[in-house]
Design a protein around this motif. Structure first.
Motif, PDB file in Angstrom:
ATOM      1  N   GLN A   1       0.936  -1.148   0.009  1.00  8.29           N
ATOM      2  CA  GLN A   1      -0.006  -0.032  -0.026  1.00  8.29           C
ATOM      3  C   GLN A   1       0.961   1.544  -0.069  1.00  8.29           C
ATOM      4  O   GLN A   1       0.676   2.245  -0.900  1.00  8.29           O
ATOM      5  N   ALA A   2       1.784   1.331   0.803  1.00  6.41           N
ATOM      6  CA  ALA A   2       2.606   2.635   0.835  1.00  6.41           C
ATOM      7  C   ALA A   2       3.499   2.503  -0.321  1.00  6.41           C
ATOM      8  O   ALA A   2       3.773   3.850  -0.556  1.00  6.41           O
ATOM      9  N   ALA A   3       4.020   1.897  -0.918  1.00  5.00           N
ATOM     10  CA  ALA A   3       4.779   1.921  -2.275  1.00  5.00           C
ATOM     11  C   ALA A   3       3.803   2.030  -3.640  1.00  5.00           C
ATOM     12  O   ALA A   3       4.324   2.285  -4.604  1.00  5.00           O
ATOM     13  N   ASN A   4       2.667   1.836  -3.273  1.00  5.40           N
ATOM     14  CA  ASN A   4       1.631   2.182  -4.260  1.00  5.40           C
ATOM     15  C   ASN A   4       1.817   0.821  -5.608  1.00  5.40           C
ATOM     16  O   ASN A   4       1.834   1.431  -6.573  1.00  5.40           O
TER      17      ASN A   4
ATOM     18  N   ILE B   1       6.742   1.221 -16.366  1.00  5.47           N
ATOM     19  CA  ILE B   1       6.830   1.062 -14.896  1.00  5.47           C
ATOM     20  C   ILE B   1       7.954   2.051 -14.308  1.00  5.47           C
ATOM     21  O   ILE B   1       7.844   2.676 -13.449  1.00  5.47           O
ATOM     22  N   ALA B   2       9.102   2.147 -15.227  1.00  8.16           N
ATOM     23  CA  ALA B   2      10.244   2.807 -14.828  1.00  8.16           C
ATOM     24  C   ALA B   2       9.821   4.383 -14.702  1.00  8.16           C
ATOM     25  O   ALA B   2      10.222   5.195 -13.871  1.00  8.16           O
ATOM     26  N   HIS B   3       8.834   4.795 -15.875  1.00  8.77           N
ATOM     27  CA  HIS B   3       8.482   6.268 -15.660  1.00  8.77           C
ATOM     28  C   HIS B   3       7.440   6.533 -14.651  1.00  8.77           C
ATOM     29  O   HIS B   3       7.664   7.466 -13.986  1.00  8.77           O
ATOM     30  N   LEU B   4       6.839   5.554 -14.280  1.00  3.67           N
ATOM     31  CA  LEU B   4       6.014   5.669 -13.121  1.00  3.67           C
ATOM     32  C   LEU B   4       6.698   5.563 -11.711  1.00  3.67           C
ATOM     33  O   LEU B   4       6.197   6.458 -10.779  1.00  3.67           O
ATOM     34  N   LEU B   5       7.746   5.194 -11.534  1.00  5.66           N
ATOM     35  CA  LEU B   5       8.785   5.221 -10.448  1.00  5.66           C
ATOM     36  C   LEU B   5       8.993   6.583  -9.959  1.00  5.66           C
ATOM     37  O   LEU B   5       8.857   6.842  -8.802  1.00  5.66           O
TER      38      LEU B   5
ATOM     39  N   PRO C   1       7.638   7.919  -5.370  1.00  2.08           N
ATOM     40  CA  PRO C   1       9.172   7.981  -4.587  1.00  2.08           C
ATOM     41  C   PRO C   1       9.286   6.773  -3.512  1.00  2.08           C
ATOM     42  O   PRO C   1      10.242   6.144  -3.401  1.00  2.08           O
ATOM     43  N   GLY C   2       8.038   6.484  -3.007  1.00  2.00           N
ATOM     44  CA  GLY C   2       8.030   5.453  -2.081  1.00  2.00           C
ATOM     45  C   GLY C   2       8.575   4.036  -2.677  1.00  2.00           C
ATOM     46  O   GLY C   2       9.453   3.585  -1.912  1.00  2.00           O
TER      47      GLY C   2
ATOM     48  N   ALA D   1      10.017   3.810  -5.555  1.00  2.00           N
ATOM     49  CA  ALA D   1      11.161   4.208  -6.294  1.00  2.00           C
ATOM     50  C   ALA D   1      12.544   3.839  -5.294  1.00  2.00           C
ATOM     51  O   ALA D   1      13.567   3.229  -5.551  1.00  2.00           O
ATOM     52  N   HIS D   2      12.225   4.603  -3.767  1.00  2.00           N
ATOM     53  CA  HIS D   2      13.373   4.647  -3.013  1.00  2.00           C
ATOM     54  C   HIS D   2      13.425   3.180  -2.284  1.00  2.00           C
ATOM     55  O   HIS D   2      14.564   2.747  -1.795  1.00  2.00           O
ATOM     56  N   SER D   3      12.315   2.256  -1.998  1.00  2.00           N
ATOM     57  CA  SER D   3      12.424   1.086  -1.459  1.00  2.00           C
ATOM     58  C   SER D   3      13.043   0.069  -2.552  1.00  2.00           C
ATOM     59  O   SER D   3      13.488  -0.916  -1.861  1.00  2.00           O
ATOM     60  N   LEU D   4      13.199   0.223  -3.793  1.00  2.00           N
ATOM     61  CA  LEU D   4      13.923  -0.664  -4.688  1.00  2.00           C
ATOM     62  C   LEU D   4      15.299  -0.451  -4.625  1.00  2.00           C
ATOM     63  O   LEU D   4      15.910  -1.256  -5.102  1.00  2.00           O
ATOM     64  N   LEU D   5      15.809   0.589  -3.970  1.00  2.00           N
ATOM     65  CA  LEU D   5      17.399   0.761  -4.024  1.00  2.00           C
ATOM     66  C   LEU D   5      17.690  -0.152  -3.132  1.00  2.00           C
ATOM     67  O   LEU D   5      17.432  -0.182  -1.982  1.00  2.00           O
ATOM     68  N   ARG D   6      18.982  -0.793  -3.448  1.00  2.00           N
ATOM     69  CA  ARG D   6      19.757  -1.609  -2.599  1.00  2.00           C
ATOM     70  C   ARG D   6      20.830  -0.743  -1.735  1.00  2.00           C
ATOM     71  O   ARG D   6      21.203   0.335  -2.189  1.00  2.00           O
TER      72      ARG D   6
END
Length: 276
Positions: free
Chosen positions: A92-95, A260-264, A268-269, A271-276
């Motif tokens: 939910q938070a990451a949409n 999907i990349a454009h939607l990131l 931002p939630g 996008a940021h969560s996917l960063l290692r």
């Protein structure tokens, strides 16, 4: 690196160590001990799987039971439905439904079978979205499931996107095992597959994770051009020719990855969560 930068990095590391809550880490480790092959566990089994003493495992189990995340049945422990709130909070938070699911549904509408999105988690891939029309028996591909990266097309394309130092660390840590008769476990052969995936921008895996699974994967990149996830289209091997799969589905899969990349940028939630 300058002396001031080195000091700053050490200060950050010291701060992280001082803020580390061991009790919380142990509680999460207990939750993660349960899985498809370990749905119910005794106290001693939890202690063994987590590396805790029986007394520490007992305290953590009691706390999780009091909080409603764990239940007890005939002296064995199992996860309670409330644990699902932990995963659903991320979705939910990451949409994820808004940013990812429409494209996975589009791929399945076009080609049938199944489509998924995953990211790297240690030496595994972690499914964060999945949509399927499949009815055949196969390994479960659902949100929260993890599988070895080396044996999946999404894992291989994600490995292809790693910086050299991180990829070298992965190879050092990897202990591949045969999951089917054709699973590639030779490190040199796997390295060549990952390098080809990096060069081509996609990869196909046939019967690597389980018999009957063929999948095609492409990377999803953030605004900085960094690979942060992968999406795939997969189906039943006897019905799918690898080359034909690429010819028929690659272009549309790349379109979905781009969308999907454009939607990131709008989420931002995620996008940021996917960063290692």
């Amino acid at each position: 690196m300058s002396t001031s930068e080195a000091d700053e990095n050490r200060s950050d590391a010291d701060a992280k160590r001082s803020d580390y809550v061991g009790a919380l880490a142990r509680g999460l480790a207990v939750i993660e001990a349960f899985g498809r092959t370990t749905p119910e566990l005794t106290l001693s089994e939890v202690a063994q799987l987590t590396g805790m003493s029986p007394a520490t495992a007992r305290r953590n189990l009691h706390t999780l039971e009091e909080l409603g995340f764990v239940k007890r049945h005939n002296k064995r422990f199992l996860l309670a439905p409330r644990v699902l709130t932990l995963g659903s909070a991320f979705l939910q938070a990451a949409n994820v439904d808004e940013a990812v699911m429409p494209e996975l549904r589009r791929i399945v509408t076009l080609f049938g079978d199944a489509a998924s999105m995953a990211t790297l988690e240690g030496t595994d891939i972690l499914y964060i979205a999945h949509f399927s029309e499949l009815r055949a028996a196969r390994r479960t591909a659902s949100v929260g499931v993890t599988y070895p990266a080396y044996a999946t097309s999404m894992g291989r394309i994600l490995l292809a996107g790693l910086p050299p130092a991180e990829l070298a660390a992965y190879w050092h840590e990897l202990r591949p095992t045969k999951l089917t008769d054709v699973t590639v476990t030779d490190r040199d052969a796997l390295a060549a597959i990952v390098e080809e995936a990096r060069r081509a921008g996609y990869t196909v895996a046939v019967d690597q994770l389980d018999y009957g699974i063929t999948s095609l994967s492409v990377p999803v990149k953030n605004e900085a051009g960094r690979v942060v996830a992968a999406i795939n289209t997969s189906g039943y091997s006897p019905r799918l020719d690898a080359q034909k799969l690429v010819e028929e589905r690659l272009a549309e899969l790349q379109v979905s990855a781009g969308r999907i990349a454009h939607l990131l940028a709008r989420y931002p939630g995620l996008a940021h969560s996917l960063l290692r």
